[in-house]
Enzyme design. Sequence first.
Site, mmCIF file in Angstrom:
data_model
loop_
_atom_site.group_PDB
_atom_site.id
_atom_site.type_symbol
_atom_site.label_atom_id
_atom_site.label_comp_id
_atom_site.label_asym_id
_atom_site.label_seq_id
_atom_site.Cartn_x
_atom_site.Cartn_y
_atom_site.Cartn_z
ATOM 1 N N THR A 76 0.845 -1.192 0.000
ATOM 2 C CA THR A 76 0.000 0.000 0.000
ATOM 3 C C THR A 76 0.883 1.246 0.000
ATOM 4 O O THR A 76 0.648 2.196 -0.764
ATOM 5 C CB THR A 76 -0.926 0.000 1.240
ATOM 6 O OG1 THR A 76 -1.762 -1.151 1.169
ATOM 7 C CG2 THR A 76 -1.781 1.249 1.301
ATOM 8 N N ASN A 106 -5.402 -9.535 -7.732
ATOM 9 C CA ASN A 106 -5.543 -10.197 -6.435
ATOM 10 C C ASN A 106 -6.868 -10.930 -6.272
ATOM 11 O O ASN A 106 -6.990 -11.795 -5.416
ATOM 12 C CB ASN A 106 -5.367 -9.181 -5.303
ATOM 13 C CG ASN A 106 -6.218 -7.954 -5.496
ATOM 14 O OD1 ASN A 106 -6.073 -7.235 -6.488
ATOM 15 N ND2 ASN A 106 -7.125 -7.706 -4.577
ATOM 16 N N GLN A 141 0.918 -9.753 -5.884
ATOM 17 C CA GLN A 141 0.403 -11.134 -5.959
ATOM 18 C C GLN A 141 1.231 -12.004 -6.895
ATOM 19 O O GLN A 141 0.963 -13.194 -7.030
ATOM 20 C CB GLN A 141 -1.054 -11.122 -6.445
ATOM 21 C CG GLN A 141 -2.020 -10.488 -5.466
ATOM 22 C CD GLN A 141 -2.291 -11.336 -4.232
ATOM 23 O OE1 GLN A 141 -2.011 -12.537 -4.205
ATOM 24 N NE2 GLN A 141 -2.829 -10.713 -3.194
ATOM 25 N N THR A 172 13.272 5.331 10.926
ATOM 26 C CA THR A 172 14.267 4.292 11.240
ATOM 27 C C THR A 172 13.872 2.988 10.565
ATOM 28 O O THR A 172 12.716 2.561 10.640
ATOM 29 C CB THR A 172 14.350 4.095 12.780
ATOM 30 O OG1 THR A 172 14.633 5.355 13.356
ATOM 31 C CG2 THR A 172 15.439 3.096 13.142
ATOM 32 N N CYS A 219 -8.410 -7.953 0.814
ATOM 33 C CA CYS A 219 -7.404 -6.956 1.168
ATOM 34 C C CYS A 219 -8.031 -5.660 1.651
ATOM 35 O O CYS A 219 -7.366 -4.824 2.225
ATOM 36 C CB CYS A 219 -6.504 -6.662 -0.019
ATOM 37 S SG CYS A 219 -5.722 -8.132 -0.658
HETATM 38 N N1 PLP Z 1 -1.632 -4.787 -4.038
HETATM 39 C C1 PLP Z 1 -2.155 -6.008 -4.203
HETATM 40 C C2 PLP Z 1 -2.247 -6.588 -5.572
HETATM 41 C C3 PLP Z 1 -2.596 -6.739 -3.105
HETATM 42 O O1 PLP Z 1 -3.114 -7.959 -3.275
HETATM 43 C C4 PLP Z 1 -2.499 -6.162 -1.823
HETATM 44 C C5 PLP Z 1 -3.034 -6.951 -0.694
HETATM 45 O O2 PLP Z 1 -3.331 -6.606 0.349
HETATM 46 C C6 PLP Z 1 -1.925 -4.875 -1.701
HETATM 47 C C7 PLP Z 1 -1.521 -4.226 -2.836
HETATM 48 C C8 PLP Z 1 -1.787 -4.181 -0.377
HETATM 49 O O3 PLP Z 1 -0.886 -4.815 0.428
HETATM 50 P P1 PLP Z 1 -0.678 -4.354 1.964
HETATM 51 O O4 PLP Z 1 -2.052 -4.307 2.568
HETATM 52 O O5 PLP Z 1 0.154 -5.416 2.550
HETATM 53 O O6 PLP Z 1 -0.024 -3.029 1.938
#
Ligand code: PLP
Length: 382
Positions: free
Chosen positions: A74, A146, A185, A243, A331
Amino acid sequence: MSRNTVYLDYAAATPVEPRVLAVMRPYFTDRFYNPSATYLRAVNVRKDIEAARGRVALILGSRPSEIIFTAGATEANNLVIRGVLEEYTDGNVVVSSIEHDSVLQPARLYQHKEALVSPQGIVDMDALRELIDEHTVLVSVIYANNEVGSVQPIRHIALMLEEVRYARRKAGNERPLYLHTDAAQAANYLDLHVAGLGVDFMTLNGGKIYGPKQSGILFAAARTRLKPQIVGGGQERGWRGGTENIAGIMGFTAALELAQQQRVQETVRLKGLQQLFFAIAENNIPGLAVNGPRKHRLPNNVHIMIPGQDNERLLMQLDEAGIMAAAGSACSASDEEPSHVLKALGLSDEAARSSLRFSMGRPTNEDAVRYAASTLGNIIAR
Ligand code: PLP
Protein backbone atom coordinates in the site's frame (compact mmCIF):
# COMPACT_ATOMS: atom_id res chain seq x y z
CA MET A 1 -4.80 -26.79 12.66
CA SER A 2 -7.14 -29.74 13.15
CA ARG A 3 -7.34 -32.36 10.39
CA ASN A 4 -10.30 -30.78 8.67
CA THR A 5 -9.19 -27.17 8.83
CA VAL A 6 -8.26 -25.91 5.43
CA TYR A 7 -6.90 -22.41 4.88
CA LEU A 8 -7.48 -21.21 1.32
CA ASP A 9 -6.91 -17.48 1.58
CA TYR A 10 -3.20 -17.22 0.75
CA ALA A 11 -3.87 -14.23 -1.50
CA ALA A 12 -4.86 -12.34 1.66
CA ALA A 13 -2.05 -13.47 3.95
CA THR A 14 0.69 -16.09 4.10
CA PRO A 15 2.32 -17.49 7.25
CA VAL A 16 5.94 -16.45 7.77
CA GLU A 17 8.17 -19.29 6.60
CA PRO A 18 10.32 -20.64 9.49
CA ARG A 19 13.60 -19.93 7.64
CA VAL A 20 12.46 -16.33 7.17
CA LEU A 21 11.57 -16.01 10.84
CA ALA A 22 15.02 -17.35 11.77
CA VAL A 23 16.65 -14.68 9.61
CA MET A 24 14.55 -11.95 11.26
CA ARG A 25 14.97 -12.95 14.89
CA PRO A 26 18.44 -11.50 15.66
CA TYR A 27 17.33 -8.05 14.50
CA PHE A 28 14.92 -7.85 17.43
CA THR A 29 17.64 -8.72 19.94
CA ASP A 30 21.41 -8.91 19.31
CA ARG A 31 21.31 -6.77 16.17
CA PHE A 32 18.75 -4.17 17.28
CA TYR A 33 21.03 -1.17 16.67
CA ASN A 34 19.95 1.92 14.79
CA PRO A 35 21.62 1.57 11.39
CA SER A 36 22.29 5.32 11.28
CA ALA A 37 24.49 5.21 14.41
CA THR A 38 28.28 5.39 14.06
CA TYR A 39 29.63 2.55 16.24
CA LEU A 40 30.77 -0.65 14.63
CA ARG A 41 27.78 -2.80 15.62
CA ALA A 42 25.37 -0.30 14.07
CA VAL A 43 27.54 -0.02 10.99
CA ASN A 44 27.33 -3.80 10.64
CA VAL A 45 23.53 -3.59 10.70
CA ARG A 46 23.69 -0.91 8.00
CA LYS A 47 25.85 -3.30 5.97
CA ASP A 48 23.19 -6.02 6.37
CA ILE A 49 20.54 -3.67 4.98
CA GLU A 50 22.72 -2.73 2.04
CA ALA A 51 23.51 -6.38 1.37
CA ALA A 52 19.76 -7.11 1.41
CA ARG A 53 19.18 -4.27 -1.05
CA GLY A 54 21.76 -5.85 -3.34
CA ARG A 55 20.09 -9.27 -3.09
CA VAL A 56 16.68 -7.80 -4.00
CA ALA A 57 18.30 -5.91 -6.89
CA LEU A 58 19.85 -9.15 -8.14
CA ILE A 59 16.40 -10.77 -8.39
CA LEU A 60 14.92 -7.77 -10.20
CA GLY A 61 17.99 -7.21 -12.38
CA SER A 62 18.20 -3.64 -11.13
CA ARG A 63 20.76 -1.51 -9.36
CA PRO A 64 20.68 -1.64 -5.55
CA SER A 65 20.09 2.14 -5.46
CA GLU A 66 16.80 1.57 -7.31
CA ILE A 67 15.26 -0.40 -4.40
CA ILE A 68 13.28 1.54 -1.76
CA PHE A 69 12.24 -0.53 1.26
CA THR A 70 8.69 0.32 2.36
CA ALA A 71 6.11 -0.87 4.87
CA GLY A 72 4.28 -3.06 2.37
CA ALA A 73 2.53 -2.65 -0.96
CA THR A 74 0.00 0.00 0.00
CA GLU A 75 2.81 2.39 0.88
CA ALA A 76 4.80 1.55 -2.25
CA ASN A 77 1.72 2.10 -4.44
CA ASN A 78 0.97 5.42 -2.74
CA LEU A 79 4.59 6.49 -3.12
CA VAL A 80 4.66 5.89 -6.86
CA ILE A 81 1.22 7.31 -7.72
CA ARG A 82 1.40 10.34 -5.45
CA GLY A 83 5.13 10.78 -5.92
CA VAL A 84 4.94 10.96 -9.73
CA LEU A 85 1.75 13.02 -9.90
CA GLU A 86 3.14 15.51 -7.40
CA GLU A 87 6.37 15.77 -9.34
CA TYR A 88 4.52 16.37 -12.64
CA THR A 89 1.60 18.49 -11.46
CA ASP A 90 0.03 18.99 -14.90
CA GLY A 91 0.24 15.27 -15.67
CA ASN A 92 -2.34 12.52 -15.50
CA VAL A 93 -2.27 8.82 -14.66
CA VAL A 94 -3.91 5.92 -16.49
CA VAL A 95 -4.71 2.81 -14.47
CA SER A 96 -6.59 -0.39 -15.23
CA SER A 97 -10.07 -0.77 -13.78
CA ILE A 98 -8.95 -3.88 -11.85
CA GLU A 99 -6.21 -2.30 -9.77
CA HIS A 100 -6.01 -2.88 -6.04
CA ASP A 101 -7.54 -0.04 -4.02
CA SER A 102 -4.07 1.06 -2.94
CA VAL A 103 -3.48 2.10 -6.57
CA LEU A 104 -7.03 3.15 -7.49
CA GLN A 105 -7.64 5.41 -4.54
CA PRO A 106 -4.41 7.45 -4.81
CA ALA A 107 -4.98 7.68 -8.61
CA ARG A 108 -8.45 9.12 -7.99
CA LEU A 109 -6.86 12.02 -6.09
CA TYR A 110 -5.37 13.26 -9.40
CA GLN A 111 -6.33 13.55 -13.04
CA HIS A 112 -6.81 9.90 -13.86
CA LYS A 113 -8.45 7.52 -16.30
CA GLU A 114 -9.37 3.86 -15.92
CA ALA A 115 -8.84 1.38 -18.75
CA LEU A 116 -11.40 -1.34 -19.36
CA VAL A 117 -10.62 -5.03 -19.18
CA SER A 118 -11.97 -8.02 -21.10
CA PRO A 119 -14.64 -10.27 -19.53
CA GLN A 120 -11.71 -12.52 -18.53
CA GLY A 121 -10.05 -9.67 -16.66
CA ILE A 122 -7.22 -8.89 -19.08
CA VAL A 123 -6.46 -5.25 -19.85
CA ASP A 124 -7.69 -4.14 -23.26
CA MET A 125 -4.56 -2.80 -24.98
CA ASP A 126 -6.48 -0.65 -27.46
CA ALA A 127 -8.58 0.91 -24.69
CA LEU A 128 -5.43 1.56 -22.68
CA ARG A 129 -3.65 3.19 -25.57
CA GLU A 130 -6.62 5.43 -26.35
CA LEU A 131 -6.63 6.82 -22.82
CA ILE A 132 -3.00 7.93 -23.00
CA ASP A 133 -2.77 11.58 -24.00
CA GLU A 134 0.12 14.03 -24.22
CA HIS A 135 -0.18 14.79 -20.48
CA THR A 136 -0.03 11.19 -19.27
CA VAL A 137 3.03 10.66 -17.08
CA LEU A 138 2.23 7.31 -15.50
CA VAL A 139 0.48 4.09 -16.49
CA SER A 140 -0.15 1.61 -13.69
CA VAL A 141 -1.29 -1.94 -14.42
CA ILE A 142 -1.36 -4.70 -11.83
CA TYR A 143 0.90 -7.66 -12.76
CA ALA A 144 -1.51 -10.31 -11.44
CA ASN A 145 -4.92 -9.42 -10.10
CA ASN A 146 -5.54 -10.20 -6.44
CA GLU A 147 -9.15 -11.29 -6.93
CA VAL A 148 -9.44 -13.32 -10.12
CA GLY A 149 -5.72 -13.99 -10.64
CA SER A 150 -5.60 -12.66 -14.20
CA VAL A 151 -2.02 -12.05 -15.36
CA GLN A 152 -1.59 -8.88 -17.40
CA PRO A 153 0.54 -8.51 -20.54
CA ILE A 154 3.00 -6.11 -18.89
CA ARG A 155 5.71 -6.65 -21.51
CA HIS A 156 3.27 -5.82 -24.34
CA ILE A 157 2.10 -2.73 -22.50
CA ALA A 158 5.73 -1.65 -22.10
CA LEU A 159 6.34 -2.08 -25.84
CA MET A 160 3.22 -0.06 -26.65
CA LEU A 161 4.40 2.72 -24.30
CA GLU A 162 7.78 2.70 -26.01
CA GLU A 163 6.01 3.56 -29.29
CA VAL A 164 4.15 6.39 -27.57
CA ARG A 165 7.44 7.70 -26.12
CA TYR A 166 9.04 7.59 -29.55
CA ALA A 167 6.15 9.55 -31.09
CA ARG A 168 6.34 12.06 -28.25
CA ARG A 169 10.03 12.63 -28.73
CA LYS A 170 9.45 13.25 -32.42
CA ALA A 171 6.72 15.77 -31.53
CA GLY A 172 9.03 17.54 -29.04
CA ASN A 173 7.04 16.41 -25.97
CA GLU A 174 9.65 15.98 -23.20
CA ARG A 175 7.21 14.61 -20.64
CA PRO A 176 8.12 11.17 -19.27
CA LEU A 177 5.73 8.25 -19.58
CA TYR A 178 6.42 5.77 -16.79
CA LEU A 179 5.08 2.25 -16.38
CA HIS A 180 4.35 0.91 -12.91
CA THR A 181 3.21 -2.59 -12.01
CA ASP A 182 1.88 -3.77 -8.66
CA ALA A 183 3.45 -7.22 -8.40
CA ALA A 184 2.23 -7.97 -4.86
CA GLN A 185 0.40 -11.13 -5.96
CA ALA A 186 2.89 -12.12 -8.64
CA ALA A 187 6.15 -12.74 -6.79
CA ASN A 188 5.39 -16.36 -5.82
CA TYR A 189 4.86 -17.42 -9.43
CA LEU A 190 6.10 -14.95 -12.03
CA ASP A 191 9.39 -13.56 -13.30
CA LEU A 192 10.26 -10.20 -11.75
CA HIS A 193 13.05 -9.07 -14.04
CA VAL A 194 12.31 -5.36 -14.49
CA ALA A 195 14.19 -4.91 -17.76
CA GLY A 196 12.45 -7.94 -19.27
CA LEU A 197 9.09 -6.57 -18.23
CA GLY A 198 9.98 -3.05 -19.32
CA VAL A 199 8.74 -1.35 -16.15
CA ASP A 200 9.99 1.83 -14.48
CA PHE A 201 8.39 1.07 -11.12
CA MET A 202 7.40 -2.16 -9.38
CA THR A 203 5.69 -2.85 -6.06
CA LEU A 204 6.37 -5.97 -3.97
CA ASN A 205 4.96 -7.08 -0.64
CA GLY A 206 6.44 -9.37 2.04
CA GLY A 207 3.08 -10.37 3.51
CA LYS A 208 2.07 -12.31 0.38
CA ILE A 209 5.31 -14.27 -0.02
CA TYR A 210 5.67 -15.96 3.37
CA GLY A 211 7.49 -12.95 4.78
CA PRO A 212 6.40 -10.37 7.34
CA LYS A 213 3.47 -8.02 6.80
CA GLN A 214 4.28 -4.30 6.56
CA SER A 215 7.40 -5.08 4.53
CA GLY A 216 7.99 -4.60 0.83
CA ILE A 217 9.66 -2.46 -1.77
CA LEU A 218 9.14 0.01 -4.52
CA PHE A 219 11.57 -0.47 -7.39
CA ALA A 220 12.10 2.99 -8.90
CA ALA A 221 14.36 3.11 -11.96
CA ALA A 222 17.20 5.62 -11.69
CA ARG A 223 15.85 7.49 -14.72
CA THR A 224 12.57 8.35 -12.94
CA ARG A 225 11.63 11.30 -10.77
CA LEU A 226 9.13 11.28 -7.94
CA LYS A 227 8.43 13.24 -4.76
CA PRO A 228 9.04 11.43 -1.46
CA GLN A 229 5.85 11.01 0.57
CA ILE A 230 7.31 10.25 4.02
CA VAL A 231 9.92 12.81 4.92
CA GLY A 232 11.86 12.98 8.14
CA GLY A 233 15.19 11.38 8.93
CA GLY A 234 16.35 11.01 5.34
CA GLN A 235 16.55 7.20 5.43
CA GLU A 236 16.33 5.24 2.18
CA ARG A 237 18.35 8.04 0.55
CA GLY A 238 15.52 10.46 1.35
CA TRP A 239 12.82 8.39 -0.41
CA ARG A 240 11.28 7.12 2.79
CA GLY A 241 12.05 8.62 6.19
CA GLY A 242 11.91 6.66 9.44
CA THR A 243 14.27 4.29 11.24
CA GLU A 244 14.52 1.19 9.10
CA ASN A 245 12.42 -1.87 9.92
CA ILE A 246 15.53 -4.03 9.82
CA ALA A 247 13.85 -7.32 10.72
CA GLY A 248 11.19 -6.58 8.09
CA ILE A 249 13.80 -5.76 5.45
CA MET A 250 15.84 -8.90 6.16
CA GLY A 251 12.69 -11.05 6.32
CA PHE A 252 11.29 -9.62 3.10
CA THR A 253 14.58 -10.25 1.31
CA ALA A 254 14.86 -13.86 2.47
CA ALA A 255 11.19 -14.48 1.60
CA LEU A 256 11.63 -13.02 -1.88
CA GLU A 257 14.65 -15.22 -2.57
CA LEU A 258 12.83 -18.36 -1.43
CA ALA A 259 9.71 -17.45 -3.42
CA GLN A 260 11.68 -16.91 -6.61
CA GLN A 261 13.69 -20.11 -6.11
CA GLN A 262 10.48 -22.13 -5.82
CA ARG A 263 8.29 -20.30 -8.27
CA VAL A 264 8.52 -22.62 -11.29
CA GLN A 265 8.05 -25.77 -9.24
CA GLU A 266 5.17 -24.24 -7.26
CA THR A 267 3.50 -23.09 -10.45
CA VAL A 268 3.47 -26.62 -11.87
CA ARG A 269 2.26 -28.15 -8.60
CA LEU A 270 -0.51 -25.62 -8.00
CA LYS A 271 -1.72 -25.68 -11.61
CA GLY A 272 -2.52 -29.35 -11.09
CA LEU A 273 -4.44 -28.60 -7.89
CA GLN A 274 -6.23 -25.67 -9.56
CA GLN A 275 -7.46 -27.97 -12.38
CA LEU A 276 -8.58 -30.52 -9.79
CA PHE A 277 -10.49 -27.88 -7.82
CA PHE A 278 -12.26 -26.57 -10.92
CA ALA A 279 -13.08 -30.09 -12.10
CA ILE A 280 -14.63 -31.24 -8.78
CA ALA A 281 -16.55 -27.99 -8.33
CA GLU A 282 -17.84 -27.98 -11.92
CA ASN A 283 -18.95 -31.61 -11.65
CA ASN A 284 -20.82 -31.08 -8.39
CA ILE A 285 -22.31 -27.61 -8.68
CA PRO A 286 -24.89 -26.93 -11.41
CA GLY A 287 -24.47 -23.63 -13.26
CA LEU A 288 -21.07 -22.86 -11.74
CA ALA A 289 -19.00 -20.32 -13.72
CA VAL A 290 -15.29 -19.59 -13.45
CA ASN A 291 -14.51 -15.90 -12.95
CA GLY A 292 -11.38 -14.70 -14.72
CA PRO A 293 -9.31 -16.38 -17.42
CA ARG A 294 -8.54 -20.08 -17.81
CA LYS A 295 -5.14 -19.25 -19.27
CA HIS A 296 -2.99 -16.35 -18.06
CA ARG A 297 -4.12 -16.98 -14.51
CA LEU A 298 -2.15 -17.29 -11.27
CA PRO A 299 -1.84 -21.02 -10.52
CA ASN A 300 -3.11 -20.66 -6.95
CA ASN A 301 -6.35 -18.83 -7.77
CA VAL A 302 -9.82 -20.41 -7.93
CA HIS A 303 -12.61 -17.85 -8.32
CA ILE A 304 -16.10 -19.10 -9.00
CA MET A 305 -19.66 -17.86 -9.31
CA ILE A 306 -22.46 -20.07 -8.02
CA PRO A 307 -25.85 -18.85 -9.29
CA GLY A 308 -28.43 -17.93 -6.67
CA GLN A 309 -26.04 -18.23 -3.71
CA ASP A 310 -25.05 -15.54 -1.24
CA ASN A 311 -21.26 -15.53 -0.78
CA GLU A 312 -21.31 -14.23 2.82
CA ARG A 313 -23.59 -17.09 3.81
CA LEU A 314 -21.47 -19.63 1.96
CA LEU A 315 -18.33 -18.32 3.67
CA MET A 316 -19.95 -18.85 7.06
CA GLN A 317 -21.00 -22.37 6.17
CA LEU A 318 -17.53 -23.13 4.83
CA ASP A 319 -15.99 -21.69 8.00
CA GLU A 320 -18.16 -24.03 10.07
CA ALA A 321 -16.70 -26.89 8.03
CA GLY A 322 -13.19 -25.59 8.76
CA ILE A 323 -12.60 -23.99 5.35
CA MET A 324 -11.30 -20.43 5.20
CA ALA A 325 -11.93 -18.64 1.89
CA ALA A 326 -12.85 -15.15 0.70
CA ALA A 327 -15.46 -13.12 -1.13
CA GLY A 328 -14.51 -9.98 -3.01
CA SER A 329 -11.20 -8.50 -1.98
CA ALA A 330 -9.93 -9.77 1.33
CA CYS A 331 -7.40 -6.96 1.17
CA SER A 332 -9.91 -4.20 1.86
CA ALA A 333 -11.00 -4.21 5.44
CA SER A 334 -14.53 -2.80 5.16
CA ASP A 335 -16.11 -3.20 1.77
CA GLU A 336 -19.85 -3.65 1.65
CA GLU A 337 -20.03 -2.90 -2.08
CA PRO A 338 -19.70 -5.72 -4.60
CA SER A 339 -16.13 -5.98 -5.84
CA HIS A 340 -15.08 -3.35 -8.41
CA VAL A 341 -12.96 -6.01 -10.08
CA LEU A 342 -15.85 -8.40 -10.70
CA LYS A 343 -17.97 -5.50 -11.92
CA ALA A 344 -15.17 -4.51 -14.31
CA LEU A 345 -15.32 -8.06 -15.72
CA GLY A 346 -18.99 -7.42 -16.44
CA LEU A 347 -20.57 -9.40 -13.59
CA SER A 348 -23.88 -8.09 -12.25
CA ASP A 349 -24.07 -7.11 -8.57
CA GLU A 350 -25.97 -10.33 -7.98
CA ALA A 351 -23.33 -12.48 -9.71
CA ALA A 352 -20.57 -10.68 -7.80
CA ARG A 353 -22.36 -11.43 -4.53
CA SER A 354 -22.54 -15.10 -5.55
CA SER A 355 -18.78 -15.34 -6.12
CA LEU A 356 -16.06 -16.89 -3.96
CA ARG A 357 -12.28 -16.91 -4.04
CA PHE A 358 -10.16 -19.84 -2.89
CA SER A 359 -6.45 -19.08 -3.02
CA MET A 360 -3.97 -21.88 -2.47
CA GLY A 361 -0.46 -21.78 -1.05
CA ARG A 362 2.61 -23.85 -0.23
CA PRO A 363 0.94 -26.06 2.39
CA THR A 364 -2.11 -26.76 0.16
CA ASN A 365 -2.26 -30.39 -0.97
CA GLU A 366 -4.63 -32.63 -2.88
CA ASP A 367 -6.53 -33.66 0.27
CA ALA A 368 -7.20 -30.02 1.10
CA VAL A 369 -8.51 -29.30 -2.38
CA ARG A 370 -10.70 -32.41 -2.47
CA TYR A 371 -12.12 -31.59 0.95
CA ALA A 372 -12.84 -27.94 0.12
CA ALA A 373 -14.33 -28.55 -3.32
CA SER A 374 -16.51 -31.47 -2.20
CA THR A 375 -17.65 -29.69 0.98
CA LEU A 376 -18.69 -26.72 -1.13
CA GLY A 377 -20.64 -29.07 -3.39
CA ASN A 378 -22.37 -30.62 -0.35
CA ILE A 379 -23.30 -27.21 1.08
CA ILE A 380 -24.88 -26.18 -2.22
CA ALA A 381 -26.71 -29.51 -2.56
CA ARG A 382 -28.26 -29.01 0.91
N1 PLP B 1 -1.63 -4.79 -4.04
C1 PLP B 1 -2.16 -6.01 -4.20
C2 PLP B 1 -2.25 -6.59 -5.57
C3 PLP B 1 -2.60 -6.74 -3.11
O1 PLP B 1 -3.11 -7.96 -3.28
C4 PLP B 1 -2.50 -6.16 -1.82
C5 PLP B 1 -3.03 -6.95 -0.69
O2 PLP B 1 -3.33 -6.61 0.35
C6 PLP B 1 -1.92 -4.88 -1.70
C7 PLP B 1 -1.52 -4.23 -2.84
C8 PLP B 1 -1.79 -4.18 -0.38
O3 PLP B 1 -0.89 -4.82 0.43
P1 PLP B 1 -0.68 -4.35 1.96
O4 PLP B 1 -2.05 -4.31 2.57
O5 PLP B 1 0.15 -5.42 2.55
O6 PLP B 1 -0.02 -3.03 1.94
